[in-house]
Enzyme design. Sequence first.
Site, PDB file in Angstrom:
ATOM      1  CB  CYS A 116      -0.938   0.008   1.203  1.00 41.13           C
ATOM      2  SG  CYS A 116      -2.170  -1.315   1.157  1.00 41.13           S
ATOM      3  CG  HIS A 256      -3.191   3.510   2.388  1.00 39.12           C
ATOM      4  ND1 HIS A 256      -3.592   3.153   1.116  1.00 39.12           N
ATOM      5  CD2 HIS A 256      -3.245   2.375   3.140  1.00 39.12           C
ATOM      6  CE1 HIS A 256      -3.866   1.866   1.102  1.00 39.12           C
ATOM      7  NE2 HIS A 256      -3.674   1.374   2.307  1.00 39.12           N
ATOM      8  CG  ASN A 286      -6.528  -0.784   1.010  1.00 44.04           C
ATOM      9  OD1 ASN A 286      -5.905  -0.216   0.118  1.00 44.04           O
ATOM     10  ND2 ASN A 286      -5.926  -1.354   2.037  1.00 44.04           N
TER      11      ASN A 286
END
Length: 331
Positions: A116, A256, A286
């Site tokens: 990520c 994020h 996500n």
Amino acid sequence: MSKISAAITAVGKYVPDFVLTNKELEKMVDTNDEWITSRTGIKERRILKEEGKGTSFMAIKAAEDLIKKRGIDPKEIDLVIVGTATPDLQVAATAAYVASEIGATNAFGYDLEAACSSFLYGMSTASSYIESGRYKKILLIGADKMSSIIDYTDRTTCIIFGDGAGAALFEPNQEGLGFQDEYLRSDGIGRNFLKIDAGGSQLPASEETIKNKQHYVFQDGKTVFKFAVSNMADVAAKIMKRNNLEEKDVNWLVPHQANKRIIDATANRMNVDSSKVMINIEKYGNTTSATLPLLLADYEKKLKKGDNLVFAAFGGGFTWGAIYLKWAYNS
């Protein structure tokens, strides 16, 4: 001669048409909309359903969106970097294929994998290339088809992830705008808590690994959450302190999109008001490498030249960090 800094001069995005809602997930696993929303902030996510289409398809679409909006000739692009945890193929770089497909015939390309944190790390790489004076136009794409590595009978992971891609163009700037500072970290302990066991050199694919579902993402949610909350908040606070930034100086936090509670914890540590926090997790979930550029694309029209942006991310590995950037253009 003024110092060269690396500025983002255009952004683009692509998300698939198919929407997987929490209500749909209720039919697939033992969960419910209220539980998912209260714990993650996610209401729906996009899934790339078309057979035979992978991460490159979305990366190409995001790049084409950027190229069209910016009005540039793809042949001017020097380098294409694709941040991804889900490349089309092993060995063959997804970025090389993307560059060829968008007509960036004078560019070289490679993939960058930091889970990520891939786009955040890619920002550091792209900016360093620009600041060196070696290249003038670098296309950084964050793209992931997370649905390709998710077990939709595992309620701990299938509720979280979605598919998507975002792109940003980096060019030289001599007005003091663009990339200002970074604080990037990693800790190898993370491979125990967020990983795919099989398919790599340590445990190659076999009939047994497929039967045991070892090619899907495994996540120890509580441990990952604990590390993410503390580390994302820490690096964001550190980059502010190092650059003498107070809350009033930060125009936007670009976090994020893993979990709404992690985003809130980071904003609280920075004392940044929720109105300054970019968020789209409710729509996309996500998307791993794509979360940061998707935020930029969704908020582009609200950004003003000179705005101070603080990016923060946390990913598997563990990898995490923060970047301070001054926005370089008005939409």
